[in-house]
Design a protein around this motif. Sequence first.
Motif, PDB file in Angstrom:
ATOM      1  N   ILE A   1     -20.081 -27.320  -1.399  1.00 49.42           N
ATOM      2  CA  ILE A   1     -19.949 -26.241  -1.163  1.00 49.42           C
ATOM      3  C   ILE A   1     -19.411 -25.228  -0.514  1.00 49.42           C
ATOM      4  CG2 ILE A   1     -20.075 -24.249  -3.064  1.00 49.42           C
ATOM      5  CD1 ILE A   1     -21.351 -26.143  -5.186  1.00 49.42           C
ATOM      6  N   LEU A   2     -20.297 -25.045   0.323  1.00 49.91           N
ATOM      7  CA  LEU A   2     -20.575 -23.915   1.183  1.00 49.91           C
ATOM      8  C   LEU A   2     -19.164 -24.655   2.654  1.00 49.91           C
ATOM      9  CD1 LEU A   2     -24.548 -24.049   2.055  1.00 49.91           C
ATOM     10  CD2 LEU A   2     -22.881 -22.648   1.686  1.00 49.91           C
ATOM     11  N   CYS A   3     -19.161 -25.806   2.598  1.00 50.91           N
ATOM     12  CA  CYS A   3     -18.025 -26.490   3.684  1.00 50.91           C
ATOM     13  C   CYS A   3     -16.628 -25.953   3.327  1.00 50.91           C
ATOM     14  CB  CYS A   3     -18.455 -27.780   3.588  1.00 50.91           C
ATOM     15  SG  CYS A   3     -17.335 -28.842   4.762  1.00 50.91           S
ATOM     16  N   ASN A   4     -16.852 -25.812   1.743  1.00 51.96           N
ATOM     17  CA  ASN A   4     -15.376 -26.136   1.234  1.00 51.96           C
ATOM     18  C   ASN A   4     -15.384 -23.985   1.632  1.00 51.96           C
ATOM     19  OD1 ASN A   4     -14.439 -28.440   0.535  1.00 51.96           O
ATOM     20  ND2 ASN A   4     -15.071 -28.145  -1.890  1.00 51.96           N
ATOM     21  N   LYS A   5     -16.481 -23.767   1.604  1.00 55.27           N
ATOM     22  CA  LYS A   5     -16.169 -21.669   1.707  1.00 55.27           C
ATOM     23  C   LYS A   5     -16.209 -21.197   2.855  1.00 55.27           C
ATOM     24  CE  LYS A   5     -19.279 -20.577  -2.347  1.00 55.27           C
ATOM     25  NZ  LYS A   5     -20.986 -19.715  -2.515  1.00 55.27           N
ATOM     26  N   MET A   6     -16.191 -22.388   3.811  1.00 49.66           N
ATOM     27  CA  MET A   6     -15.554 -22.181   5.143  1.00 49.66           C
ATOM     28  C   MET A   6     -14.848 -22.293   5.400  1.00 49.66           C
ATOM     29  SD  MET A   6     -18.628 -24.100   8.320  1.00 49.66           S
ATOM     30  CE  MET A   6     -17.250 -25.906   7.691  1.00 49.66           C
ATOM     31  N   LEU A   7     -14.510 -23.253   5.218  1.00 54.61           N
ATOM     32  CA  LEU A   7     -12.975 -23.687   5.531  1.00 54.61           C
ATOM     33  C   LEU A   7     -12.182 -22.999   5.028  1.00 54.61           C
ATOM     34  CD1 LEU A   7     -12.738 -27.911   4.463  1.00 54.61           C
ATOM     35  CD2 LEU A   7     -12.656 -26.211   6.314  1.00 54.61           C
ATOM     36  N   ASP A   8     -12.508 -22.582   3.810  1.00 52.71           N
ATOM     37  CA  ASP A   8     -11.349 -21.230   2.632  1.00 52.71           C
ATOM     38  C   ASP A   8     -11.164 -19.744   3.933  1.00 52.71           C
ATOM     39  OD1 ASP A   8     -10.944 -22.537   0.476  1.00 52.71           O
ATOM     40  OD2 ASP A   8     -12.701 -22.034  -0.403  1.00 52.71           O
ATOM     41  N   LYS A   9     -12.630 -20.052   4.473  1.00 51.92           N
ATOM     42  CA  LYS A   9     -12.680 -18.772   5.740  1.00 51.92           C
ATOM     43  C   LYS A   9     -11.960 -19.190   7.171  1.00 51.92           C
ATOM     44  CE  LYS A   9     -16.809 -16.419   4.249  1.00 51.92           C
ATOM     45  NZ  LYS A   9     -18.253 -15.831   4.746  1.00 51.92           N
ATOM     46  N   ILE A  10     -12.031 -20.582   7.200  1.00 54.84           N
ATOM     47  CA  ILE A  10     -11.270 -20.474   8.568  1.00 54.84           C
ATOM     48  C   ILE A  10      -9.841 -20.366   8.140  1.00 54.84           C
ATOM     49  CG2 ILE A  10     -10.666 -22.736   9.778  1.00 54.84           C
ATOM     50  CD1 ILE A  10     -13.759 -23.382   9.873  1.00 54.84           C
TER      51      ILE A  10
ATOM     52  N   GLY B   1      -6.847 -33.589  11.409  1.00 57.66           N
ATOM     53  CA  GLY B   1      -5.525 -33.765  12.013  1.00 57.66           C
ATOM     54  C   GLY B   1      -3.974 -32.448  11.960  1.00 57.66           C
ATOM     55  N   GLY B   2      -5.007 -31.304  11.128  1.00 61.23           N
ATOM     56  CA  GLY B   2      -3.911 -30.507  11.076  1.00 61.23           C
ATOM     57  C   GLY B   2      -3.486 -29.924   9.694  1.00 61.23           C
ATOM     58  N   SER B   3      -4.485 -30.421   9.248  1.00 63.69           N
ATOM     59  CA  SER B   3      -4.410 -29.918   7.270  1.00 63.69           C
ATOM     60  C   SER B   3      -5.830 -29.453   6.708  1.00 63.69           C
ATOM     61  CB  SER B   3      -3.963 -31.808   6.613  1.00 63.69           C
ATOM     62  OG  SER B   3      -5.025 -30.958   5.404  1.00 63.69           O
ATOM     63  N   LEU B   4      -5.561 -28.090   7.020  1.00 60.66           N
ATOM     64  CA  LEU B   4      -6.355 -26.701   6.623  1.00 60.66           C
ATOM     65  C   LEU B   4      -6.492 -26.721   5.404  1.00 60.66           C
ATOM     66  CD1 LEU B   4      -5.208 -24.208   9.187  1.00 60.66           C
ATOM     67  CD2 LEU B   4      -7.482 -25.478   9.726  1.00 60.66           C
ATOM     68  N   SER B   5      -5.933 -27.222   4.173  1.00 60.35           N
ATOM     69  CA  SER B   5      -5.279 -26.818   3.074  1.00 60.35           C
ATOM     70  C   SER B   5      -7.097 -28.706   2.670  1.00 60.35           C
ATOM     71  CB  SER B   5      -4.824 -26.058   2.468  1.00 60.35           C
ATOM     72  OG  SER B   5      -3.777 -28.401   2.526  1.00 60.35           O
ATOM     73  N   THR B   6      -6.762 -29.147   3.251  1.00 59.00           N
ATOM     74  CA  THR B   6      -7.803 -30.237   2.590  1.00 59.00           C
ATOM     75  C   THR B   6      -9.641 -29.366   2.154  1.00 59.00           C
ATOM     76  OG1 THR B   6      -6.616 -31.299   3.868  1.00 59.00           O
ATOM     77  CG2 THR B   6      -9.018 -32.180   3.015  1.00 59.00           C
ATOM     78  N   ARG B   7      -9.496 -30.005   0.824  1.00 59.91           N
ATOM     79  CA  ARG B   7     -10.652 -29.483   0.742  1.00 59.91           C
ATOM     80  C   ARG B   7     -12.178 -30.665   0.061  1.00 59.91           C
ATOM     81  NH1 ARG B   7      -9.228 -26.007   3.142  1.00 59.91           N
ATOM     82  NH2 ARG B   7      -9.214 -23.643   2.070  1.00 59.91           N
ATOM     83  N   VAL B   8     -12.882 -30.597   0.458  1.00 60.89           N
ATOM     84  CA  VAL B   8     -13.795 -31.494  -0.107  1.00 60.89           C
ATOM     85  C   VAL B   8     -14.097 -32.305  -1.242  1.00 60.89           C
ATOM     86  CG1 VAL B   8     -16.301 -32.432   0.322  1.00 60.89           C
ATOM     87  CG2 VAL B   8     -15.241 -31.893   2.357  1.00 60.89           C
ATOM     88  N   PRO B   9     -13.566 -33.269  -1.798  1.00 55.22           N
ATOM     89  CA  PRO B   9     -14.302 -33.039  -3.517  1.00 55.22           C
ATOM     90  C   PRO B   9     -15.735 -32.454  -3.825  1.00 55.22           C
ATOM     91  CG  PRO B   9     -13.354 -34.836  -2.456  1.00 55.22           C
ATOM     92  CD  PRO B   9     -13.588 -34.077  -1.729  1.00 55.22           C
ATOM     93  N   ILE B  10     -15.803 -31.674  -4.817  1.00 64.56           N
ATOM     94  CA  ILE B  10     -16.478 -32.400  -5.775  1.00 64.56           C
ATOM     95  C   ILE B  10     -17.027 -31.798  -6.530  1.00 64.56           C
ATOM     96  CG2 ILE B  10     -18.051 -29.511  -6.417  1.00 64.56           C
ATOM     97  CD1 ILE B  10     -17.433 -29.279  -3.682  1.00 64.56           C
ATOM     98  N   GLY B  11     -17.950 -32.981  -6.796  1.00 70.82           N
ATOM     99  CA  GLY B  11     -19.033 -33.352  -7.988  1.00 70.82           C
ATOM    100  C   GLY B  11     -19.705 -32.933  -9.187  1.00 70.82           C
ATOM    101  N   GLY B  12     -20.053 -33.015  -9.745  1.00 71.56           N
ATOM    102  CA  GLY B  12     -20.945 -32.519 -10.657  1.00 71.56           C
ATOM    103  C   GLY B  12     -22.679 -32.591 -10.821  1.00 71.56           C
ATOM    104  N   SER B  13     -22.803 -33.063  -9.408  1.00 66.92           N
ATOM    105  CA  SER B  13     -24.540 -33.055  -9.863  1.00 66.92           C
ATOM    106  C   SER B  13     -24.619 -32.230  -8.715  1.00 66.92           C
ATOM    107  CB  SER B  13     -24.342 -34.572  -8.315  1.00 66.92           C
ATOM    108  OG  SER B  13     -24.138 -33.963  -7.179  1.00 66.92           O
ATOM    109  N   ASP B  14     -26.323 -31.966  -8.604  1.00 67.98           N
ATOM    110  CA  ASP B  14     -26.942 -30.288  -8.202  1.00 67.98           C
ATOM    111  C   ASP B  14     -28.176 -30.729  -6.904  1.00 67.98           C
ATOM    112  OD1 ASP B  14     -27.421 -27.969  -8.037  1.00 67.98           O
ATOM    113  OD2 ASP B  14     -29.421 -27.829 -10.101  1.00 67.98           O
TER     114      ASP B  14
END
Length: 419
Positions: A181-190, A160-173
């Motif tokens: 985490i990789l998706c958020n890094k990719m969004l940061d680069k984009i 929808g155009g909100s490039l600042s949106t990030r996926v919530p990160i939980g505490g699991s591993d």
Amino acid sequence: MEAKLEEYRNRIEMRGLKELTDYFSYVPAYDQNASLLVSLVNSRGDVLFIHEPVSGTNVDFEDVKSEVINQKSPHFDFVMPEAKGNDSLLVFGKTLKDGNRLFVAKSTEGMGVQLRNLQKIFWWLLLPVALVGFLGGLFLSNKTLSPVRELLTSMKKIEGGSLSTRVPIGGSDDELEELKILCNKMLDKIENLVNGLKEAFDHLAHDIRTPVTRLRGRAELALQAEGDIETYREALQSCFENSDKILNFLQVLTDITEAENRSKKLKLEKKFISQLVEEIMSLYEMAFEEKDIKISVKLDAHDWAMVDARLISRVIANLLDNAHKYTPSGGEVLIETINQTENVILRVTDTGPGIAAEEHGAIFQKLYRSDKSRSEYGMGLGLTFVKAVVEAHDGKVSVKSPVKDGKGTEFEVLLQKMS
């Protein structure tokens, strides 16, 4: 039944029939639960031993005995239907060393009762087990799909155009958490690329607008005025100069793109970097003298490398041009080459105002110009071109600033001898 048959055979063959007789006399109710019929008969049909189950059987013993005598195999088993009901008698037997036949038999009636009991237990347990399985599966599926739903929700917002949106990160591993985490890094680069692209277009529009405006204004004045040939010549000269600036700007952009994408093959040849420095220095000596800047040169005589001489010469020219622009009058510029076993280092150091640490990465971006450089003419492409060409040679370019006393900038270019 086979295990019991083997046990009884061992008793008879090792200790005699009396041992088996005594065994069952000591345990009169031994076979009550198992309902086993145990018997030993000779080849003539004489019964040498018999132990009948408490509940008895619905099959005539004589029929069973006759069938046992007729068996030819040393190990045998067969089934005989009972007279009443749908149950049968299972018989397992062996021929002993002395030729006698030992066999055990059991009615399937007890087995049917056990089976029905097991069926009842199964049906009673099926409902709670199914309920627990359903609830457990629902919980696990919800827990597993929850990160996927969060990812989908974030992707819809980004769509929808909100490039600042990030996926919530939980505490699991787990793997899904790593994916987020990789998706958020990719969004940061984009987001950085998109913002950089917007900023680049703003700078591009600004840098092209100025010469285009001058070109149009000069041409418009020449058309409106009734001047002589010299006036028109000056107007054409101004139009030529401004159009040349635009073409040069676009050509540099094209060269950078080709170098970054490596779409243009490098014309590699063995060149001494010190010779290229001396050639470029001859073009800049007068400019440095006019600004009263002292030039210090330390060149290694063995600093050869396989390079595209035309592109590396432009790299040296861009670094010297920057040093000339930002070094104040009375300052000093040091140019040196260092020969190494596998590399050659080109270093240009000035005594200018320096570059803020937070701008070290940004100065190599297209059209980026720091606040300190706004007063100087430039396209904001020189260092971008340097980085693109050096990396096309499999080299590296780095910046160090400040160098001394909070001032000065040092650019270092590392070129491989065999790139």
